[in-house]
Write an enzyme that holds these catalytic residues in place. Structure first.
Site, PDB file in Angstrom:
ATOM      1  N   LYS A 172      48.517  45.959  31.165  1.00  0.00           N
ATOM      2  CA  LYS A 172      48.091  46.624  32.474  1.00  0.00           C
ATOM      3  C   LYS A 172      48.329  48.087  32.284  1.00  0.00           C
ATOM      4  O   LYS A 172      47.633  48.974  32.517  1.00  0.00           O
ATOM      5  CB  LYS A 172      48.833  45.934  33.761  1.00  0.00           C
ATOM      6  CG  LYS A 172      48.048  44.691  34.182  1.00  0.00           C
ATOM      7  CD  LYS A 172      47.784  44.421  35.329  1.00  0.00           C
ATOM      8  CE  LYS A 172      46.742  43.352  35.393  1.00  0.00           C
ATOM      9  NZ  LYS A 172      46.507  42.838  36.825  1.00  0.00           N
ATOM     10  N   LYS A 179      38.848  38.114  37.843  1.00  0.00           N
ATOM     11  CA  LYS A 179      38.090  38.566  39.280  1.00  0.00           C
ATOM     12  C   LYS A 179      37.983  39.934  39.229  1.00  0.00           C
ATOM     13  O   LYS A 179      37.410  40.760  39.857  1.00  0.00           O
ATOM     14  CB  LYS A 179      38.604  37.944  40.374  1.00  0.00           C
ATOM     15  CG  LYS A 179      40.079  38.265  40.344  1.00  0.00           C
ATOM     16  CD  LYS A 179      40.691  37.291  41.781  1.00  0.00           C
ATOM     17  CE  LYS A 179      42.182  37.159  41.617  1.00  0.00           C
ATOM     18  NZ  LYS A 179      43.118  37.669  40.476  1.00  0.00           N
ATOM     19  N   LYS A 183      39.185  35.799  29.399  1.00  0.00           N
ATOM     20  CA  LYS A 183      38.863  34.834  30.690  1.00  0.00           C
ATOM     21  C   LYS A 183      37.967  35.456  31.841  1.00  0.00           C
ATOM     22  O   LYS A 183      37.952  36.454  31.618  1.00  0.00           O
ATOM     23  CB  LYS A 183      40.472  34.785  31.122  1.00  0.00           C
ATOM     24  CG  LYS A 183      40.588  34.095  32.638  1.00  0.00           C
ATOM     25  CD  LYS A 183      42.194  34.114  32.772  1.00  0.00           C
ATOM     26  CE  LYS A 183      42.306  34.551  34.316  1.00  0.00           C
ATOM     27  NZ  LYS A 183      43.946  34.239  34.663  1.00  0.00           N
TER      28      LYS A 183
END
Ligand code: TRP
Length: 335
Positions: free
Chosen positions: A117, A202, A199
């Site tokens: 991140k 969202k 993956k």
């Protein structure tokens, strides 16, 4: 239920940092639902965690409420599962601070998610991004959870939680239950339709790879039509050489209950076009009742309010007991 047959406690959360996807449903929420009778279950919207990345306030509020409605629409019965917003139970932030003081700089620096991140958000590597796992440890330990269902990517955080809990218990006695991560079968890991190596996420995925629970049928069909496959034309399960097709088979299998052999037989001699259309249709039917129910629930704000209020109350009752014990052990003066 008497004391000797107490159910094991299960707890998990999802950040409302993006709309829930087909991956959230098949990889997580659907499994939660299956265990609602066997376990004592706590599920929350991890809104405190979501602000480690900048959020638009109006979107965050809308998505958080939608997430609650979608949990219920996916079948989680609010009478059997404690559903709540993390920010409604102030004990999370309080124990989170304590956990910060028992999580080591070196440990936090080694977290893969932090490294990923911070590489992606180079302009906003804030303290919260770094200490995120300490808050997650608080989420889990507050409830003395036995099992924490998470995806593979969160396993490291649950392991750190165990280390922190053991460290704390080592100094102060048995305060925290040591939780176990509970990783769903590989079969339930849904990948992006645009990039089957990643993956279905969202918050980070581009829209082409992601099916959201509230997507309209025509949009879902379009996404599957464009799903990345390979230049062979055989529907065969091979997660190494044929990642795209294997992902679609996984989805189709999860949506219809058919085995990979049955799917291979069904599409033998037929092209990818037919297969993608069938997968799309199965997903449309799988999500239709969820979307309809969630839409209905979202129109009933009073009901949602009641659910999350009751959830926060039940959660706070358990959380407060743990927090008091921790404060006492630490030597804070009783109120
Ligand atoms: N970190 C989890 C994620 O990114 C969300 C989360 C926050 C969580 N607190 C938790 C999951 C506690 C399990 C238990 O998806």
């Amino acid at each position: 239920m008497n004391e000797t047959t107490v159910k094991k406690r299960m707890l998990s959360g999802i950040k409302p940092s993006g709309d829930l996807t087909l991956g959230s449903y098949l990889g997580a929420i659907r499994n939660w639902k299956e265990r609602e009778d066997a376990f004592d279950c706590y599920y929350f919207m991890a809104d405190l965690h979501s602000i480690t990345v900048r959020q638009n306030p109006a979107d965050l509020r809308r998505r958080s409420l939608e997430q609650l409605a979608q949990y219920i629409a996916c079948g989680l019965d609010p009478e059997k599962n404690v559903l709540f917003f993390q920010s409604h139970v102030h004990q999370h932030a309080e124990l989170g601070w304590v956990m910060n003081c028992y999580a080591m700089f070196g440990e936090l620096s080694r977290m893969t998610q932090f490294k990923d991140k911070s590489a992606k958000n180079a302009e906003n590597i804030n303290g919260g991004l770094f200490t995120y796992p300490a808050l997650m440890a608080a989420d889990i330990l507050l409830y003395q959870a036995d099992l924490v269902p998470v995806g593979e990517d969160q396993k490291q955080h649950v392991e750190l939680t165990r280390d922190i809990a053991k460290r704390f218990n080592g100094v102060y006695g048995d305060v925290f239950k040591i939780p176990e991560p509970y990783i769903p079968k590989v079969g339930a890991r849904i990948m992006s339709l645009a990039n089957p190596e990643a993956k279905m996420s969202k918050s980070e995925d581009e829209d082409a790879g992601r099916v959201c629970l509230m997507d309209r049928p025509e949009d879902i069909m379009r996404l599957f039509k464009r799903a990345v496959t390979d230049c062979d034309s055989v529907v065969r399960y091979d997660p190494v050489e044929k990642k795209g097709i294997s992902n679609l088979m996984n989805i189709y299998s999860a949506a219809t209950g058919r085995s990979f052999e049955q799917i291979e037989a069904e599409f033998a001699g037929r092209g990818y076009g037919d297969f993608k259309k069938a997968v799309g249709e199965s997903v449309v039917e799988l999500l239709r009742p969820i979307r309809e129910e969630a839409t209905k629930l979202l129109a009933d704000k009073a009901y949602l309010q009641k659910v999350c209020e009751e959830g926060a109350q039940k959660a706070a009752y358990v959380a407060e007991k743990t927090l008091r014990k921790v404060y006492k052990k630490l030597g804070f003066v009783a109120r």
